[in-house]
Design a protein around this motif. Structure first.
Motif, PDB file in Angstrom:
ATOM      1  N   ARG A 158       0.813  -1.216   0.000  1.00  0.00           N
ATOM      2  CA  ARG A 158       0.000   0.000   0.000  1.00  0.00           C
ATOM      3  C   ARG A 158       0.850   1.271   0.000  1.00  0.00           C
ATOM      4  O   ARG A 158       0.353   2.347  -0.282  1.00  0.00           O
ATOM      5  N   ASP A 159       2.135   1.150   0.296  1.00  0.00           N
ATOM      6  CA  ASP A 159       3.044   2.285   0.192  1.00  0.00           C
ATOM      7  C   ASP A 159       3.155   2.649  -1.287  1.00  0.00           C
ATOM      8  O   ASP A 159       3.392   1.788  -2.136  1.00  0.00           O
ATOM      9  N   GLU A 160       2.989   3.924  -1.614  1.00  0.00           N
ATOM     10  CA  GLU A 160       2.943   4.364  -3.012  1.00  0.00           C
ATOM     11  C   GLU A 160       4.166   3.944  -3.820  1.00  0.00           C
ATOM     12  O   GLU A 160       4.052   3.504  -4.961  1.00  0.00           O
ATOM     13  N   GLN A 161       5.365   4.040  -3.231  1.00  0.00           N
ATOM     14  CA  GLN A 161       6.579   3.674  -3.960  1.00  0.00           C
ATOM     15  C   GLN A 161       6.613   2.178  -4.259  1.00  0.00           C
ATOM     16  O   GLN A 161       7.039   1.760  -5.340  1.00  0.00           O
ATOM     17  N   ILE A 162       6.164   1.371  -3.319  1.00  0.00           N
ATOM     18  CA  ILE A 162       6.137  -0.079  -3.531  1.00  0.00           C
ATOM     19  C   ILE A 162       5.090  -0.438  -4.579  1.00  0.00           C
ATOM     20  O   ILE A 162       5.340  -1.265  -5.459  1.00  0.00           O
ATOM     21  N   ALA A 163       3.915   0.181  -4.524  1.00  0.00           N
ATOM     22  CA  ALA A 163       2.865  -0.086  -5.509  1.00  0.00           C
ATOM     23  C   ALA A 163       3.362   0.223  -6.916  1.00  0.00           C
ATOM     24  O   ALA A 163       3.074  -0.517  -7.863  1.00  0.00           O
ATOM     25  N   ASP A 164       4.127   1.300  -7.081  1.00  0.00           N
ATOM     26  CA  ASP A 164       4.678   1.643  -8.394  1.00  0.00           C
ATOM     27  C   ASP A 164       5.610   0.554  -8.916  1.00  0.00           C
ATOM     28  O   ASP A 164       5.632   0.268 -10.110  1.00  0.00           O
ATOM     29  N   ILE A 165       6.375  -0.059  -8.017  1.00  0.00           N
ATOM     30  CA  ILE A 165       7.267  -1.149  -8.435  1.00  0.00           C
ATOM     31  C   ILE A 165       6.436  -2.315  -8.969  1.00  0.00           C
ATOM     32  O   ILE A 165       6.731  -2.863 -10.021  1.00  0.00           O
ATOM     33  N   PHE A 166       5.365  -2.670  -8.254  1.00  0.00           N
ATOM     34  CA  PHE A 166       4.523  -3.775  -8.714  1.00  0.00           C
ATOM     35  C   PHE A 166       3.899  -3.464 -10.068  1.00  0.00           C
ATOM     36  O   PHE A 166       3.819  -4.332 -10.931  1.00  0.00           O
ATOM     37  N   LYS A 167       3.466  -2.229 -10.272  1.00  0.00           N
ATOM     38  CA  LYS A 167       2.878  -1.855 -11.563  1.00  0.00           C
ATOM     39  C   LYS A 167       3.913  -1.978 -12.677  1.00  0.00           C
ATOM     40  O   LYS A 167       3.598  -2.380 -13.787  1.00  0.00           O
ATOM     41  N   HIS A 168       5.147  -1.638 -12.361  1.00  0.00           N
ATOM     42  CA  HIS A 168       6.215  -1.679 -13.351  1.00  0.00           C
ATOM     43  C   HIS A 168       6.633  -3.110 -13.672  1.00  0.00           C
ATOM     44  O   HIS A 168       6.865  -3.452 -14.823  1.00  0.00           O
ATOM     45  N   VAL A 169       6.721  -3.943 -12.654  1.00  0.00           N
ATOM     46  CA  VAL A 169       7.159  -5.330 -12.847  1.00  0.00           C
ATOM     47  C   VAL A 169       6.099  -6.142 -13.577  1.00  0.00           C
ATOM     48  O   VAL A 169       6.397  -6.862 -14.516  1.00  0.00           O
TER      49      VAL A 169
END
Length: 169
Positions: free
Chosen positions: A5-16
């Motif tokens: 739920r941390d925005e930076q972590i969510a961005d990684i999942f979207k990218h991967v």
């Protein structure tokens, strides 16, 4: 995944992987194969109280189960990049880190782990590769299916990893 739920972590999942993003966002990982009963309960108005935390698989893979090795695939450079970043960040924060490849029934060595092994060696991070470990490969009854340990297998594997941590960290 716990920090999804941390925005930076969510961005990684979207990218991967967009699919991975939705699987994590939905919480399906925690429920193993119980997603269908959850949906059915919702559709039919039945109350469903989800379990919290580890939900063990109970089945046993039968001896002689034929498993085809996965075809060799290209290394995912995006995932390797994020793994290297993760290792760097953990080391910078002083967090002891161990990377583990869990057992997979009926598998031979796959080359994808060679690069992970090399990355770990460069960074002085232990890498425990149980993916094609001979003990697990010879004990089909520790698996629910080729990719997932059952309760007995998970408990045995957990004790093995806990022993390593206790003796080395």
């Amino acid at each position: 995944k716990p920090y999804f739920r941390d925005e930076q972590i969510a961005d990684i999942f979207k990218h991967v992987s967009p699919v991975e993003y939705y699987k994590v966002y939905s919480g399906f990982y925690r429920y193993n194969s119980t997603c269908l009963p959850v949906f059915m309960g919702a559709l039919h108005g039945e109350e469903y109280e989800p379990e919290k935390g580890f939900i063990p698989l109970q089945g046993e893979l039968q001896d002689g189960h034929i498993v085809k090795n996965a075809p060799h695939s290209e290394i995912d450079r995006t995932k390797m990049y994020y793994l290297a970043c993760f290792i760097h960040d953990a080391k910078e924060a002083g967090v002891p880190l161990i990377l583990i490849a869990s057992p997979h029934y009926g598998s031979g060595e796959i080359r994808e782990f060679e690069e992970v092994k090399s990355l770990c060696k460069e960074n002085h991070v232990p890498f425990l590769n149980y993916y094609s470990d001979s003990f697990y490969i010879s004990h089909s009854k520790l698996f629910n299916d080729p990719s997932h340990l059952n309760r007995k297998g998970a408990e045995f594997f957990t004790r093995q990893i806990a022993s390593f941590i206790k003796n080395n960290i």
